[in-house]
Write a protein that holds these residues in place. Structure first.
Motif, PDB file in Angstrom:
ATOM      1  N   LEU A 386       0.728  -1.265   0.081  1.00 18.27           N
ATOM      2  CA  LEU A 386      -0.125   0.152   0.128  1.00 18.27           C
ATOM      3  C   LEU A 386       0.934   1.245   0.001  1.00 18.27           C
ATOM      4  O   LEU A 386       0.525   2.186  -0.651  1.00 18.27           O
ATOM      5  CB  LEU A 386      -1.056  -0.215   1.081  1.00 18.27           C
ATOM      6  CG  LEU A 386      -1.832   1.443   1.164  1.00 18.27           C
ATOM      7  CD1 LEU A 386      -2.841   1.158   0.181  1.00 18.27           C
ATOM      8  CD2 LEU A 386      -2.610   1.145   2.662  1.00 18.27           C
ATOM      9  N   ASP A 387       1.793   1.354   0.784  1.00 21.64           N
ATOM     10  CA  ASP A 387       2.631   2.413   0.837  1.00 21.64           C
ATOM     11  C   ASP A 387       3.336   2.723  -0.508  1.00 21.64           C
ATOM     12  O   ASP A 387       3.491   3.950  -0.702  1.00 21.64           O
ATOM     13  CB  ASP A 387       3.534   2.392   2.055  1.00 21.64           C
ATOM     14  CG  ASP A 387       4.520   1.383   1.745  1.00 21.64           C
ATOM     15  OD1 ASP A 387       4.296   0.193   1.319  1.00 21.64           O
ATOM     16  OD2 ASP A 387       5.917   1.351   2.459  1.00 21.64           O
ATOM     17  N   GLN A 388       3.689   1.758  -1.047  1.00 18.02           N
ATOM     18  CA  GLN A 388       4.367   1.883  -2.421  1.00 18.02           C
ATOM     19  C   GLN A 388       3.376   2.425  -3.414  1.00 18.02           C
ATOM     20  O   GLN A 388       3.427   3.225  -4.276  1.00 18.02           O
ATOM     21  CB  GLN A 388       5.066   0.750  -3.006  1.00 18.02           C
ATOM     22  CG  GLN A 388       6.233   0.263  -1.993  1.00 18.02           C
ATOM     23  CD  GLN A 388       7.066  -0.934  -2.781  1.00 18.02           C
ATOM     24  OE1 GLN A 388       6.856  -1.183  -3.901  1.00 18.02           O
ATOM     25  NE2 GLN A 388       7.708  -1.389  -1.938  1.00 18.02           N
ATOM     26  N   VAL A 389       2.201   2.085  -3.126  1.00 19.59           N
ATOM     27  CA  VAL A 389       1.223   2.289  -4.336  1.00 19.59           C
ATOM     28  C   VAL A 389       0.904   3.694  -4.128  1.00 19.59           C
ATOM     29  O   VAL A 389       0.735   4.522  -5.110  1.00 19.59           O
ATOM     30  CB  VAL A 389      -0.259   1.516  -4.039  1.00 19.59           C
ATOM     31  CG1 VAL A 389      -1.356   1.929  -4.883  1.00 19.59           C
ATOM     32  CG2 VAL A 389       0.104  -0.124  -4.557  1.00 19.59           C
ATOM     33  N   VAL A 390       0.688   4.202  -2.835  1.00 18.74           N
ATOM     34  CA  VAL A 390       0.315   5.756  -2.737  1.00 18.74           C
ATOM     35  C   VAL A 390       1.672   6.482  -3.020  1.00 18.74           C
ATOM     36  O   VAL A 390       1.140   7.527  -3.785  1.00 18.74           O
ATOM     37  CB  VAL A 390       0.164   5.867  -0.997  1.00 18.74           C
ATOM     38  CG1 VAL A 390      -0.242   7.156  -0.865  1.00 18.74           C
ATOM     39  CG2 VAL A 390      -1.324   5.129  -0.687  1.00 18.74           C
ATOM     40  N   GLU A 391       2.571   6.057  -2.774  1.00 18.32           N
ATOM     41  CA  GLU A 391       3.869   7.067  -3.177  1.00 18.32           C
ATOM     42  C   GLU A 391       3.992   6.926  -4.751  1.00 18.32           C
ATOM     43  O   GLU A 391       4.231   7.907  -5.426  1.00 18.32           O
ATOM     44  CB  GLU A 391       5.121   6.392  -2.556  1.00 18.32           C
ATOM     45  CG  GLU A 391       6.428   6.813  -2.923  1.00 18.32           C
ATOM     46  CD  GLU A 391       6.485   8.418  -2.693  1.00 18.32           C
ATOM     47  OE1 GLU A 391       5.654   8.997  -1.948  1.00 18.32           O
ATOM     48  OE2 GLU A 391       7.419   9.249  -3.414  1.00 18.32           O
ATOM     49  N   GLY A 392       3.770   5.895  -5.415  1.00 17.45           N
ATOM     50  CA  GLY A 392       3.841   5.749  -6.872  1.00 17.45           C
ATOM     51  C   GLY A 392       2.745   6.490  -7.407  1.00 17.45           C
ATOM     52  O   GLY A 392       2.853   7.428  -8.198  1.00 17.45           O
ATOM     53  N   ALA A 393       1.617   6.739  -6.708  1.00 13.04           N
ATOM     54  CA  ALA A 393       0.447   7.481  -7.344  1.00 13.04           C
ATOM     55  C   ALA A 393       0.638   8.929  -7.197  1.00 13.04           C
ATOM     56  O   ALA A 393       0.602   9.723  -8.294  1.00 13.04           O
ATOM     57  CB  ALA A 393      -1.054   6.939  -6.515  1.00 13.04           C
ATOM     58  N   ARG A 394       1.599   9.293  -6.129  1.00 12.27           N
ATOM     59  CA  ARG A 394       1.805  10.431  -5.764  1.00 12.27           C
ATOM     60  C   ARG A 394       2.835  11.292  -6.897  1.00 12.27           C
ATOM     61  O   ARG A 394       2.824  12.356  -7.365  1.00 12.27           O
ATOM     62  CB  ARG A 394       2.474  10.967  -4.469  1.00 12.27           C
ATOM     63  CG  ARG A 394       1.580  10.889  -3.385  1.00 12.27           C
ATOM     64  CD  ARG A 394       1.931  11.494  -2.319  1.00 12.27           C
ATOM     65  NE  ARG A 394       1.282  11.232  -0.886  1.00 12.27           N
ATOM     66  CZ  ARG A 394       1.353  10.657  -0.187  1.00 12.27           C
ATOM     67  NH1 ARG A 394       2.444  10.122   0.301  1.00 12.27           N
ATOM     68  NH2 ARG A 394       0.308  10.398   0.960  1.00 12.27           N
ATOM     69  N   ARG A 395       3.664  10.112  -7.221  1.00 13.68           N
ATOM     70  CA  ARG A 395       4.953  10.668  -8.144  1.00 13.68           C
ATOM     71  C   ARG A 395       4.319  10.633  -9.489  1.00 13.68           C
ATOM     72  O   ARG A 395       4.584  11.671 -10.503  1.00 13.68           O
ATOM     73  CB  ARG A 395       6.050   9.665  -8.295  1.00 13.68           C
ATOM     74  CG  ARG A 395       6.716   9.407  -6.979  1.00 13.68           C
ATOM     75  CD  ARG A 395       7.746   8.669  -7.005  1.00 13.68           C
ATOM     76  NE  ARG A 395       8.521   8.344  -5.617  1.00 13.68           N
ATOM     77  CZ  ARG A 395       9.422   7.614  -5.513  1.00 13.68           C
ATOM     78  NH1 ARG A 395      10.147   7.000  -6.635  1.00 13.68           N
ATOM     79  NH2 ARG A 395       9.983   7.298  -4.541  1.00 13.68           N
ATOM     80  N   ILE A 396       3.146   9.774  -9.827  1.00 12.07           N
ATOM     81  CA  ILE A 396       2.474  10.058 -11.237  1.00 12.07           C
ATOM     82  C   ILE A 396       1.687  11.238 -11.108  1.00 12.07           C
ATOM     83  O   ILE A 396       1.935  12.045 -12.410  1.00 12.07           O
ATOM     84  CB  ILE A 396       1.611   8.744 -11.558  1.00 12.07           C
ATOM     85  CG1 ILE A 396       2.368   7.515 -11.426  1.00 12.07           C
ATOM     86  CG2 ILE A 396       0.661   9.019 -12.787  1.00 12.07           C
ATOM     87  CD1 ILE A 396       1.480   6.175 -11.424  1.00 12.07           C
ATOM     88  N   SER A 397       1.171  11.517 -10.102  1.00 11.65           N
ATOM     89  CA  SER A 397       0.357  12.834  -9.981  1.00 11.65           C
ATOM     90  C   SER A 397       1.260  13.893 -10.226  1.00 11.65           C
ATOM     91  O   SER A 397       1.010  14.853 -10.920  1.00 11.65           O
ATOM     92  CB  SER A 397      -0.514  12.555  -8.612  1.00 11.65           C
ATOM     93  OG  SER A 397      -0.548  14.040  -8.409  1.00 11.65           O
ATOM     94  N   ALA A 398       2.543  13.900  -9.654  1.00 14.86           N
ATOM     95  CA  ALA A 398       3.531  15.190  -9.677  1.00 14.86           C
ATOM     96  C   ALA A 398       3.806  15.397 -10.880  1.00 14.86           C
ATOM     97  O   ALA A 398       3.754  16.496 -11.543  1.00 14.86           O
ATOM     98  CB  ALA A 398       4.592  14.877  -8.691  1.00 14.86           C
ATOM     99  N   LEU A 399       4.087  14.284 -11.834  1.00 18.07           N
ATOM    100  CA  LEU A 399       4.590  14.380 -13.102  1.00 18.07           C
ATOM    101  C   LEU A 399       3.567  14.957 -14.021  1.00 18.07           C
ATOM    102  O   LEU A 399       3.812  15.769 -14.636  1.00 18.07           O
ATOM    103  CB  LEU A 399       5.169  12.892 -13.513  1.00 18.07           C
ATOM    104  CG  LEU A 399       5.846  13.285 -15.198  1.00 18.07           C
ATOM    105  CD1 LEU A 399       7.403  12.872 -15.226  1.00 18.07           C
ATOM    106  CD2 LEU A 399       4.820  12.493 -16.111  1.00 18.07           C
TER     107      LEU A 399
END
Ligand code: GLU
Length: 405
Positions: A386-399
């Motif tokens: 879960l923590d990786q999924v959230v972090e990954g989604a944040r990075r996608i969103s940032a880009l």
């Protein structure tokens, strides 16, 4: 005196001259390579559960090996496993027709089952309808059989699913088959019983074979995903492919199977007898434990599905905040399919451009939609902690926020 060895020139045969390596596997391999080189990468490429195979299954496999399960089995798989698969299929068919162990062929992963079915059924001159987006290997496997894969665009307003009208529009007198996949990889879309029935009815009317890939059937969030075995009114040209990889977290064991009319099962067995023979014996014992110890399996699957649901919701919450990002709402499987066209310069391969930038700038590995016939999109597998999924989604969103053009 030193000698240099000239690199050999290998000219591929016509069989594989146009073959593309699997893009899903390639992304996972690239992520592993970058990690080995010291980069921190969040890998949402290949779809495989991050969970370990449930303990009771591993234990059953270890006991089987200790008891001597180290030799060949029948090409089509050991009888008790085929019987367990047939029982499950009969239960899905609701007693409308019996499924026997002679209709089951166990293979080294459902990918091999799909290959066996396509290679046995289709050949030069045949066209096979493949809904788009669709799993990358369908297209290549149909081509390996020297048949033509005809993409059928899914409806953007219906979770990119196809319907009888879309299929009929893409069909020709050469159409001999159709590949259905629900829950769908890469969209997570699930066909309702009515939608599936309408498609199966059309296929029966036209005399098409239907290959229903149900590898994600047990991973469904809203309501159970129907099997073609439950809704088909005529199973005489139906092949249902399933396996233990996804729902039981058993990707590495390589066990898949096809349930088909008996004459086709015999043909696929003959084919497999010349390629790989039986799927690994120890893995068949593991699969038998998974299928026969129903209570323990159901509990394990329920736990994993609820974790996948939590991750899906968390990713959607973060990505839902990105203006202009369209995402298919997944009702099954563990993929998020996102349209990144508005964020890219490359009009021909928006998904490829964004996937490259995500990897380079954010250390996030996703699969470009071109792998599934939809170059405007990217796929994220949220079968990760879960923590990786959230972090990954944040990075996608940032880009995507930064990269809005
Ligand atoms: N089916 C999974 C995926 O789409 C695993 C990799 C593969 O075989 O394609 O990522």
């Amino acid at each position: 005196m030193s000698t240099t060895i000239a690199p050999s020139v290998v000219v591929p045969s016509a069989n594989i001259a146009d073959l593309q390596p699997s893009a899903t596997i390639a992304v996972a391999a690239l992520a592993a390579q970058l990690r080995a080189a010291g980069r921190e990468i969040l890998d949402f490429g290949a779809g495989q559960p991050d969970f370990d195979t449930p303990q009771f299954i591993r234990q059953a496999a270890a006991e089987a090996v200790e008891a001597g399960a180290t030799r060949y089995t029948a090409t089509e798989g050991m009888f008790p496993l085929r019987q367990a698969i047939a029982d499950q299929a009969s239960a899905l068919a609701g007693g409308r027709w019996p499924v026997t162990a002679h209709q089951v062929v166990v293979s080294g992963g459902s990918k091999q089952s799909i290959f066996n079915a396509c290679f046995s059924l289709f050949g030069p001159g045949d066209e096979v309808l493949v809904p788009v987006p669709g799993w990358t290997s369908y297209f290549e496997i149909v081509r390996l059989a020297r048949a033509r894969a005809v993409g059928v665009p899914g409806d953007p307003d219906q979770g990119l699913r196809v319907d009888p009208d879309r299929l009929a529009a893409a069909a020709s007198p050469r159409t001999s088959g159709l590949i259905l996949n629900s829950p769908c990889n890469p969209t997570g879309s699930v066909y309702s019983s009515d939608e599936m029935r309408a498609i199966l009815d059309l296929a029966a009317e036209r005399g098409w074979w239907v290959l229903s890939d149900e590898i994600y059937r047990r991973i469904a969030y809203e309501s159970a995903a129907p099997s073609a075995l439950q809704v088909a009114s005529d199973p005489s040209r139906l092949v249902v492919v399933d396996g233990v990889a996804k729902a039981y977290a058993m990707t590495g064991w390589r066990i898949g199977w096809a349930v088909s009319p008996e004459p086709l099962a015999r043909m696929m067995t003959a084919l497999q007898s010349h390629t790989t023979h039986n799927a690994a014996t120890v893995s068949q014992h593991a699969a038998l434990a998974a299928l026969s110890r129903v209570g323990e399996s159901d509990d394990a699957i329920a736990t994993m599905v609820s974790a996948f649901r939590e991750r899906r919701d968390a990713a959607l919450e973060v990505l839902g905040g990105v203006p202009r990002l369209r995402t298919v709402q997944p009702a099954g499987a563990f993929y998020l399919f996102m349209n990144v066209r508005p964020f890219a310069r490359d009009g021909a391969d928006a998904g490829g451009e964004i996937a490259r930038r995500l990897l380079d700038e954010q250390g996030v590995a996703l699969v470009p939609g071109s792998a599934f016939g939809s170059p405007d999109w990217i796929r994220m597998s949220y079968a990760a902690p879960l923590d990786q999924v959230v972090e990954g989604a944040r990075r996608i969103s940032a880009l995507l926020h930064d990269g809005v053009r």
